[in-house]
Design an enzyme around this catalytic site. Sequence first.
Site, PDB file in Angstrom:
ATOM      1  N   ARG A  83     -22.851  55.390  82.333  1.00 22.82           N
ATOM      2  CA  ARG A  83     -24.126  55.281  81.620  1.00 22.82           C
ATOM      3  C   ARG A  83     -24.941  54.151  82.222  1.00 22.82           C
ATOM      4  O   ARG A  83     -24.458  53.046  82.380  1.00 22.82           O
ATOM      5  CB  ARG A  83     -23.860  55.016  80.133  1.00 22.82           C
ATOM      6  CG  ARG A  83     -25.124  54.716  79.376  1.00 22.82           C
ATOM      7  CD  ARG A  83     -25.256  55.482  78.113  1.00 22.82           C
ATOM      8  NE  ARG A  83     -26.503  55.131  77.474  1.00 22.82           N
ATOM      9  CZ  ARG A  83     -26.600  54.804  76.210  1.00 22.82           C
ATOM     10  NH1 ARG A  83     -25.524  54.801  75.447  1.00 22.82           N
ATOM     11  NH2 ARG A  83     -27.769  54.509  75.697  1.00 22.82           N
ATOM     12  N   ARG A  95     -27.937  61.221  77.923  1.00 25.34           N
ATOM     13  CA  ARG A  95     -26.883  60.260  78.264  1.00 25.34           C
ATOM     14  C   ARG A  95     -25.535  60.930  78.511  1.00 25.34           C
ATOM     15  O   ARG A  95     -25.170  61.901  77.853  1.00 25.34           O
ATOM     16  CB  ARG A  95     -26.750  59.158  77.213  1.00 25.34           C
ATOM     17  CG  ARG A  95     -26.228  59.550  75.874  1.00 25.34           C
ATOM     18  CD  ARG A  95     -27.272  59.837  74.792  1.00 25.34           C
ATOM     19  NE  ARG A  95     -28.499  59.108  74.802  1.00 25.34           N
ATOM     20  CZ  ARG A  95     -28.709  58.009  74.105  1.00 25.34           C
ATOM     21  NH1 ARG A  95     -27.764  57.460  73.401  1.00 25.34           N
ATOM     22  NH2 ARG A  95     -29.881  57.446  74.132  1.00 25.34           N
ATOM     23  N   ASP A  98     -22.423  58.049  74.800  1.00 26.77           N
ATOM     24  CA  ASP A  98     -22.991  57.062  73.888  1.00 26.77           C
ATOM     25  C   ASP A  98     -21.942  56.793  72.820  1.00 26.77           C
ATOM     26  O   ASP A  98     -21.363  57.728  72.269  1.00 26.77           O
ATOM     27  CB  ASP A  98     -24.259  57.638  73.240  1.00 26.77           C
ATOM     28  CG  ASP A  98     -24.928  56.658  72.296  1.00 26.77           C
ATOM     29  OD1 ASP A  98     -24.920  55.448  72.571  1.00 26.77           O
ATOM     30  OD2 ASP A  98     -25.475  57.121  71.271  1.00 26.77           O
ATOM     31  N   ASP A 100     -21.544  54.668  69.320  1.00 24.76           N
ATOM     32  CA  ASP A 100     -22.187  53.848  68.295  1.00 24.76           C
ATOM     33  C   ASP A 100     -21.153  53.380  67.281  1.00 24.76           C
ATOM     34  O   ASP A 100     -20.259  54.142  66.894  1.00 24.76           O
ATOM     35  CB  ASP A 100     -23.262  54.655  67.554  1.00 24.76           C
ATOM     36  CG  ASP A 100     -24.526  54.826  68.377  1.00 24.76           C
ATOM     37  OD1 ASP A 100     -24.709  54.078  69.357  1.00 24.76           O
ATOM     38  OD2 ASP A 100     -25.324  55.712  68.040  1.00 24.76           O
TER      39      ASP A 100
HETATM   40  N1  LIG Z   1     -23.990  49.624  65.267  1.00 26.63           N
HETATM   41  C1  LIG Z   1     -24.327  49.612  66.567  1.00 26.63           C
HETATM   42  N2  LIG Z   1     -23.637  50.330  67.481  1.00 26.63           N
HETATM   43  C2  LIG Z   1     -23.983  50.317  68.792  1.00 26.63           C
HETATM   44  N3  LIG Z   1     -25.025  49.601  69.292  1.00 26.63           N
HETATM   45  C3  LIG Z   1     -25.752  48.862  68.424  1.00 26.63           C
HETATM   46  C4  LIG Z   1     -25.434  48.837  67.036  1.00 26.63           C
HETATM   47  N4  LIG Z   1     -26.326  48.019  66.398  1.00 26.63           N
HETATM   48  C5  LIG Z   1     -27.144  47.558  67.346  1.00 26.63           C
HETATM   49  N5  LIG Z   1     -26.823  48.054  68.574  1.00 26.63           N
HETATM   50  C6  LIG Z   1     -27.576  47.734  69.792  1.00 26.63           C
HETATM   51  O1  LIG Z   1     -28.320  48.871  70.162  1.00 26.63           O
HETATM   52  C7  LIG Z   1     -28.630  48.730  71.542  1.00 26.63           C
HETATM   53  C8  LIG Z   1     -29.082  50.073  72.108  1.00 26.63           C
HETATM   54  O2  LIG Z   1     -27.966  50.901  72.197  1.00 26.63           O
HETATM   55  P1  LIG Z   1     -28.089  52.377  72.710  1.00 26.63           P
HETATM   56  O3  LIG Z   1     -28.865  52.425  73.978  1.00 26.63           O
HETATM   57  O4  LIG Z   1     -26.714  52.972  72.722  1.00 26.63           O
HETATM   58  O5  LIG Z   1     -28.977  52.984  71.537  1.00 26.63           O
HETATM   59  P2  LIG Z   1     -29.028  54.454  71.109  1.00 26.63           P
HETATM   60  O6  LIG Z   1     -27.617  54.876  70.802  1.00 26.63           O
HETATM   61  O7  LIG Z   1     -29.785  55.233  72.112  1.00 26.63           O
HETATM   62  O8  LIG Z   1     -29.899  54.419  69.792  1.00 26.63           O
HETATM   63  P3  LIG Z   1     -29.441  54.189  68.318  1.00 26.63           P
HETATM   64  O9  LIG Z   1     -29.083  52.739  68.236  1.00 26.63           O
HETATM   65  O10 LIG Z   1     -30.652  54.568  67.527  1.00 26.63           O
HETATM   66  O11 LIG Z   1     -28.270  55.095  68.082  1.00 26.63           O
HETATM   67  C9  LIG Z   1     -27.350  48.188  72.117  1.00 26.63           C
HETATM   68  O12 LIG Z   1     -27.605  47.423  73.263  1.00 26.63           O
HETATM   69  C10 LIG Z   1     -26.754  47.350  70.999  1.00 26.63           C
HETATM   70  O13 LIG Z   1     -26.924  45.966  71.238  1.00 26.63           O
HETATM   71  N1  LIG Z   2     -27.935  65.439  68.645  1.00 29.90           N
HETATM   72  C1  LIG Z   2     -27.964  64.147  68.995  1.00 29.90           C
HETATM   73  N2  LIG Z   2     -29.141  63.525  69.114  1.00 29.90           N
HETATM   74  C2  LIG Z   2     -29.177  62.199  69.444  1.00 29.90           C
HETATM   75  C3  LIG Z   2     -27.978  61.490  69.684  1.00 29.90           C
HETATM   76  C4  LIG Z   2     -26.752  62.189  69.574  1.00 29.90           C
HETATM   77  O1  LIG Z   2     -25.637  61.621  69.773  1.00 29.90           O
HETATM   78  N3  LIG Z   2     -26.778  63.505  69.215  1.00 29.90           N
HETATM   79  N4  LIG Z   2     -28.028  60.168  69.984  1.00 29.90           N
HETATM   80  C5  LIG Z   2     -29.177  59.524  70.014  1.00 29.90           C
HETATM   81  C6  LIG Z   2     -29.205  58.073  70.235  1.00 29.90           C
HETATM   82  O2  LIG Z   2     -28.112  57.454  69.734  1.00 29.90           O
HETATM   83  C7  LIG Z   2     -30.467  60.189  69.843  1.00 29.90           C
HETATM   84  N5  LIG Z   2     -30.366  61.568  69.531  1.00 29.90           N
END
Ligand SMILES: Nc1ncnc2c1ncn2[C@@H]1O[C@H](COP(=O)(O)OP(=O)(O)OP(=O)(O)O)[C@@H](O)[C@H]1O
Ligand SMILES: Nc1nc2c(c(=O)[nH]1)N=C(CO)CN2
Length: 139
Positions: A83, A95, A98, A100
């Site tokens: 990534r 991506r 990912d 989270d």
């Molecule tokens: N609970 C969490 N899990 C993962 N990342 C987090 C969390 N809270 C804040 N972050 C921050 O979010 C930033 C962006 O992460 P990432 O690019 O994976 O976002 P995303 O998955 O696209 O969007 P979203 O955060 O809306 O799911 C990371 O650099 C991290 O510091």
């Molecule tokens: N269906 C789906 N949509 C997304 C996803 C994902 O994991 N699944 N993750 C995102 C950013 O965390 C934004 N949008």
Amino acid sequence: MTHKVYLSLGANIGDRHAGIAAALELLGETVGRVVRRSSIIETEPWGFESENKFLNMCVALETDLSPHQLLVATQDIERRLGRKAKSAGGVYADRLIDIDILLYDDISVSTPELTVPHPHMRERDFVMRPLMEIMDGNW
Ligand SMILES: Nc1ncnc2c1ncn2[C@@H]1O[C@H](COP(=O)(O)OP(=O)(O)OP(=O)(O)O)[C@@H](O)[C@H]1O
Ligand SMILES: Nc1nc2c(c(=O)[nH]1)N=C(CO)CN2
């Protein structure tokens, strides 16, 4: 001290099944024991336009890592699996993988790098459907 955490995994480009399988393997090696895993579902991209559907799933793990150590470990796995860019300002992109952090025991974290529970989890079907499969009613 062992902590129970729930993570969301997603992939929408490359070999999506291989990306998720590799992430699970590395989570087991560097984060802790995977105690539950949901089924893998295919979902439409949420919050952005793409023709590439996601595979999504949730896992429960037991870990000795602190919340911030967990974030460093999951981001390291994302990097190792190829990534490149992080999302900024709520603008999403395709991506390879990912990861989270959804929940960490019953605690809240609110720092610039990390918010737990994950701020968007409740409005995301692709998180809540697999999460409900594996939650054991303690939240
Ligand atoms: N609970 C969490 N899990 C993962 N990342 C987090 C969390 N809270 C804040 N972050 C921050 O979010 C930033 C962006 O992460 P990432 O690019 O994976 O976002 P995303 O998955 O696209 O969007 P979203 O955060 O809306 O799911 C990371 O650099 C991290 O510091
Ligand atoms: N269906 C789906 N949509 C997304 C996803 C994902 O994991 N699944 N993750 C995102 C950013 O965390 C934004 N949008």
